[in-house]
Design an enzyme around this catalytic site. Structure first.
Site, PDB file in Angstrom:
ATOM      1  N   ASP A   1      80.264  42.004  -7.717  1.00  0.00           N
ATOM      2  CA  ASP A   1      81.365  42.799  -7.176  1.00  0.00           C
ATOM      3  C   ASP A   1      82.535  42.768  -8.161  1.00  0.00           C
ATOM      4  O   ASP A   1      82.413  42.267  -9.289  1.00  0.00           O
ATOM      5  CB  ASP A   1      81.774  42.288  -5.793  1.00  0.00           C
ATOM      6  CG  ASP A   1      82.446  40.912  -5.835  1.00  0.00           C
ATOM      7  OD1 ASP A   1      82.431  40.255  -6.901  1.00  0.00           O
ATOM      8  OD2 ASP A   1      82.995  40.497  -4.795  1.00  0.00           O
TER       9      ASP A   1
ATOM     10  N   TYR B   1      74.770  46.444  -5.273  1.00  0.00           N
ATOM     11  CA  TYR B   1      75.606  45.279  -5.000  1.00  0.00           C
ATOM     12  C   TYR B   1      75.349  44.724  -3.602  1.00  0.00           C
ATOM     13  O   TYR B   1      75.127  43.525  -3.423  1.00  0.00           O
ATOM     14  CB  TYR B   1      77.105  45.580  -5.159  1.00  0.00           C
ATOM     15  CG  TYR B   1      77.916  44.491  -4.515  1.00  0.00           C
ATOM     16  CD1 TYR B   1      77.951  43.226  -5.091  1.00  0.00           C
ATOM     17  CD2 TYR B   1      78.543  44.675  -3.286  1.00  0.00           C
ATOM     18  CE1 TYR B   1      78.612  42.174  -4.472  1.00  0.00           C
ATOM     19  CE2 TYR B   1      79.211  43.641  -2.659  1.00  0.00           C
ATOM     20  CZ  TYR B   1      79.241  42.392  -3.260  1.00  0.00           C
ATOM     21  OH  TYR B   1      79.884  41.354  -2.638  1.00  0.00           O
TER      22      TYR B   1
ATOM     23  N   GLU C   1      80.222  42.523   4.092  1.00  0.00           N
ATOM     24  CA  GLU C   1      80.233  43.156   2.769  1.00  0.00           C
ATOM     25  C   GLU C   1      80.622  44.631   2.859  1.00  0.00           C
ATOM     26  O   GLU C   1      81.352  45.143   2.009  1.00  0.00           O
ATOM     27  CB  GLU C   1      78.868  43.004   2.091  1.00  0.00           C
ATOM     28  CG  GLU C   1      78.554  41.601   1.612  1.00  0.00           C
ATOM     29  CD  GLU C   1      79.530  41.092   0.567  1.00  0.00           C
ATOM     30  OE1 GLU C   1      80.184  41.913  -0.110  1.00  0.00           O
ATOM     31  OE2 GLU C   1      79.648  39.857   0.430  1.00  0.00           O
TER      32      GLU C   1
END
Length: 349
Positions: A127, A109, A26
């Site tokens: 996202d 996030y 990520e």
């Protein structure tokens, strides 16, 4: 979710049951394409397979592993977070959303992605892909760059999870992980960021308000970005035989603490360059080429000079190096200077 089971891509960080893989991927994927990340992720994990080893990695080695991904503060924050995890969390990412948010470099996030994907927690992870899918699904016309929009969609998803827990977990014991990834995958493969969405093959097309009203061409709405500042720079390839001078940039600001070729933050003439390099015996000087490099907020327009000198050592200081052209590949040099490195290596090959 049914669509995801059939269409999901094979990615090196997917379905590994490892929270570190989710976290690392990520962070790497922020502002970076999946195709550019895959090989980098594999190479990084081979060198740094655990959070404990990440906490102990040499900074220059970390930068070299990150080379080409850009936004180098992401890598620095990875190490800061790894140190915190090693010292206070047994070198393991917590499965609690609140605890995740307390860690360096982890925002809402990323915390949501780790909690939902790695630990199957009913936490939204919104996202850019998910923003686009939901904006079209609801024909939501507010600016998706506004933080309010992300908050709204996080609330929508969190409420959905709470209201449908029994159904979701009956369908898939990892429902929250699957649903998070399926929304992301839908945005990446069907409800695409650039170009026309493939609405005919979208599992949500019967419910999608933007598709039904033929407004997918203007939804989501994204306000225009500010114009980038243009900065003219002069960069010097300073060489002595087959050795080259590089230096570390300042510890703060753009490309902080990364190596660069000798740089001057203005356009300079050969006459001024000779005056600036008066401590060196210049054997030859020629303008090699010009190019520009674009960051999110600034453009560098660079004149590159190749300068051969009798002796480079008068320039050496604590944060500088003299390297052979072969050793240039051992040091992390940002992509802003890749054309210069390529120029050197091409001439020597």
């Amino acid at each position: 979710m049914d669509w995801y089971y059939q269409n999901k891509r094979s990615l090196p960080w997917r379905d590994t049951n490892n929270a570190y893989d989710v976290y690392l991927s990520e962070i790497m994927l922020q502002q970076t394409r999946v195709e550019a990340v895959k090989e980098k992720f594999i190479a990084f994990k081979q060198e740094v397979p655990t959070i404990k080893e990440l906490s102990e990695i040499d900074d220059d080695k970390l930068m070299k592993l990150w080379e080409g991904l850009g936004y180098y503060n992401r890598a620095r924050n990875l190490k800061k977070c790894a140190i915190e995890l090693t010292n206070n969390h047994q070198a393991t990412l917590p499965n609690n959303h609140k605890d995740l948010l307390s860690l360096p470099g982890i925002g809402p996030y990323t915390a949501g992605a780790i909690a939902s994907i790695a630990y199957n927690q009913p936490i939204a992870a919104v996202d850019g892909n998910v923003l686009r899918v939901l904006a079209r699904l609801f024909a939501y016309e507010h600016d998706i760059k506004d933080p309010y929009t992300r908050t709204q969609f996080e609330d929508v998803l969190n409420t959905f999870y709470q209201q449908n827990e029994t159904f979701l977990l009956k369908k898939d014991t990892n429902a929250y992980s699957t649903l998070t990834q399926s929304l992301m995958e839908l945005g990446a493969l069907i409800c695409v960021p650039n170009g026309t969405p493939n609405c005919q093959n979208c599992p949500l097309n019967k419910s999608c308000k933007a598709y039904q009203t033929q407004t997918t061409n203007r939804i989501p709405y994204r306000s225009p970005s500010k114009r980038r500042t243009i900065q003219k720079r002069t960069v010097l390839i300073l060489k002595q035989d087959d050795n080259y001078y590089i230096q570390k940039r300042k510890p703060t600001g753009l490309l902080a603490n990364l190596y660069e070729f000798y740089g001057i933050d203005e356009k300079q003439s050969p006459k001024k360059l000779k005056q600036q390099l008066n401590s060196l015996t210049i054997l030859s000087m020629q303008k090699a080429f010009t190019y520009k490099h674009i960051f999110s907020h600034i453009e560098w327009h660079m004149d590159v000079y190749e300068i051969e000198v009798k002796d480079l050592t008068p320039l050496l200081q604590e944060n500088s190096l003299i390297l052979s052209y072969k050793d240039l590949n051992t040091i992390a040099i940002p992509s802003a200077f890749k054309p210069i490195k390529d120029y050197i290596l091409t001439k020597k090959s």
